[in-house]
Design a protein around this motif. Structure first.
Motif, PDB file in Angstrom:
ATOM      1  N   ARG A  39      -0.528 -40.124  23.791  1.00 51.44           N
ATOM      2  CA  ARG A  39       0.490 -40.793  24.596  1.00 51.44           C
ATOM      3  C   ARG A  39      -0.061 -42.100  25.180  1.00 51.44           C
ATOM      4  O   ARG A  39       0.654 -43.114  25.232  1.00 51.44           O
ATOM      5  N   ALA A  51      -0.175 -44.610  22.460  1.00 53.75           N
ATOM      6  CA  ALA A  51       1.169 -45.107  22.149  1.00 53.75           C
ATOM      7  C   ALA A  51       1.553 -46.217  23.121  1.00 53.75           C
ATOM      8  O   ALA A  51       2.083 -47.270  22.705  1.00 53.75           O
ATOM      9  N   ASP A  73       2.379 -45.768  14.513  1.00 50.75           N
ATOM     10  CA  ASP A  73       3.055 -44.872  13.568  1.00 50.75           C
ATOM     11  C   ASP A  73       2.151 -44.542  12.387  1.00 50.75           C
ATOM     12  O   ASP A  73       2.112 -43.392  11.915  1.00 50.75           O
ATOM     13  N   LEU A 124      -0.620 -42.105  13.568  1.00 54.90           N
ATOM     14  CA  LEU A 124      -0.099 -40.756  13.783  1.00 54.90           C
ATOM     15  C   LEU A 124       0.180 -40.069  12.452  1.00 54.90           C
ATOM     16  O   LEU A 124      -0.090 -38.866  12.285  1.00 54.90           O
ATOM     17  N   LEU A 154       4.095 -32.411  20.378  1.00 53.89           N
ATOM     18  CA  LEU A 154       4.529 -33.745  20.011  1.00 53.89           C
ATOM     19  C   LEU A 154       6.048 -33.886  20.120  1.00 53.89           C
ATOM     20  O   LEU A 154       6.577 -34.868  20.626  1.00 53.89           O
ATOM     21  N   ILE A 161       7.209 -37.758  20.587  1.00 54.71           N
ATOM     22  CA  ILE A 161       6.301 -38.594  19.810  1.00 54.71           C
ATOM     23  C   ILE A 161       6.485 -38.274  18.329  1.00 54.71           C
ATOM     24  O   ILE A 161       6.511 -37.110  17.934  1.00 54.71           O
ATOM     25  N   ALA A 181       8.353 -42.490  21.317  1.00 51.83           N
ATOM     26  CA  ALA A 181       7.065 -42.648  21.988  1.00 51.83           C
ATOM     27  C   ALA A 181       7.101 -43.829  22.902  1.00 51.83           C
ATOM     28  O   ALA A 181       6.406 -43.862  23.880  1.00 51.83           O
TER      29      ALA A 181
END
Length: 394
Positions: free
Chosen positions: A348, A351, A364, A367, A384, A389, A394
């Motif tokens: 987080r 992000a 992206d 992840l 998630l 997310i 996110a």
């Protein structure tokens, strides 16, 4: 909520004798008793003694706090510290049936000043913890020395506590306003906190209080008074200094000087014009508005600093994205709930960091690579999803 009471007593001018300590021990088997004090906490029961009587007989100071919303401060001072007329000005009779927030008890040799507060609402969080009692004695005890040196601000704060306790009518006249109410000592500020004195009443009252520098004694006044002292008076002071009683010497000397100053002043010369409570109340709303504005500006400044620090942190984080992804991968391999929580926090933060840096596509991609290895961990994927997310949230 369990019951909690805290009692602390301090002996300042004279230590307790062994006999006195034995007498106090007969009232409590659990208390911490020394030559200079008595401390005990009660979760049931109560002190087997009268605090006021104990201060009259043994101690110079007492602090009490109970978690149902009561606290009290007692200070014992020699009768020569104040004349009765001075104290009466700060402690007029209270309305019948109302416990006074500030009063004075007279003994043969001492005044005992009595400040207290009672929270009838039971809503003040301060009293809900068992940490309220310890520490107050250390913060409040310097008031005694200030009073012995002629500082009347603690007495005026006692009168303001009466105002907050609805003991004072609009037509009642305030006591003499001492200098320095706009710049309280740490002990006086602690008394305001202890008694929960409304800061806006204090600000409104302090408008008429001269600065301590403006009211300071001039060298000429001191020289004039010193020229009147007899050789025996001066020898008495020097004997105290030679005996190591420097504080006593200062108190007695300052007390005699202040008494002489009062005798030289014309009526009304020493203090500003005394106001009715209604007159003071005219400045209450202005003081409240000013305080709220100061608090708002302080809160805005703090929030701005926190945002700036947060952005600096996120910028550093965005520069370490590869290392953070590798660390998250390693954390997830532990396969525990705690590991998933730790990994989620890191993801987080990353992000936010990459969004601030204008690189959401990099997040992206990172992840997706992470989920190629850990996308079958149901508990991790659930975390998630709950955090939004990986779904464009996110």
């Amino acid at each position: 909520m369990s019951e909690y009471q805290y009692y602390e007593f301090a002996a300042v001018d004279r230590p307790l004798t062994p006999q006195q300590q034995t007498e106090l021990r007969s009232h409590s088997s659990r208390a911490a008793i020394t030559a200079t004090g008595f401390i005990n906490e009660y979760h049931w029961g109560d002190l087997k003694g009268d605090p006021l009587a104990w201060v009259e007989r043994y101690f110079d100071a007492h602090v009490y706090s109970a978690n149902w919303g009561s606290c009290r401060l007692l200070l014992r001072l020699p009768r020569g510290t104040f004349d009765e007329a001075t104290l009466n000005g700060f402690t007029p009779p209270s309305p019948d049936g109302l416990d006074s927030a500030f009063g004075v008890h007279r003994t043969a040799s001492h005044w005992i000043l009595d400040w207290c507060f009672h929270d009838d609402s039971g809503e003040l969080e301060r009293f809900w913890t068992e940490a309220d009692g310890p520490g107050w004695m250390t913060r409040l005890l310097p008031l005694r020395d200030e009073l012995l040196r002629g500082d009347l601000r603690p007495l005026y704060l006692g009168w303001l506590a009466r105002v907050c306790n609805d003991e004072v009518d609009d037509t009642d006249v305030e006591p003499p306003v001492p200098p320095g109410l706009q710049s309280l000592t740490p002990a006086q500020a602690a008394l305001v906190e202890f008694l929960l004195i409304d800061p806006d009443w204090l600000s409104a009252a302090a408008v008429a209080s001269p600065n301590t520098e403006d009211s300071a004694d001039s060298d000429g006044q001191a020289d004039a008074w010193l020229s009147l002292q007899s050789p025996e008076d001066m020898r008495k002071t020097l004997r105290l200094l030679l005996a190591g009683a420097g504080q006593q010497a200062e108190r007695e000397l300052k007390g005699r000087f202040l008494a002489w100053q009062r005798s030289q002043q014309r009526p009304g010369q020493a203090y500003a014009e005394r106001r009715t409570l209604a007159r003071i109340a005219e400045g209450y709303d202005e003081a409240r508005t000013a305080r709220l504005d100061r608090e708002r500006r302080a809160a805005d400044a703090l929030a701005a600093r926190q945002r700036e620090e947060r952005e600096k942190y996120l910028r550093r984080l965005s520069e370490q994205a590869d290392e953070i992804w590798a660390s998250v991968d390693e954390t997830l391999q532990r396969g525990s709930g705690a590991a998933y929580d730790q990994a989620l926090h890191a993801v987080r933060e990353l992000a936010d960091a990459l969004a601030l840096a204008g690189r959401p596509a990099d997040f992206d991609l990172g992840l997706a690579r992470l989920q190629a290895s850990h996308g079958k961990r149901a508990a991790w994927v659930a975390r998630l999803d709950k955090a939004g997310i990986g779904r464009g949230e996110a």
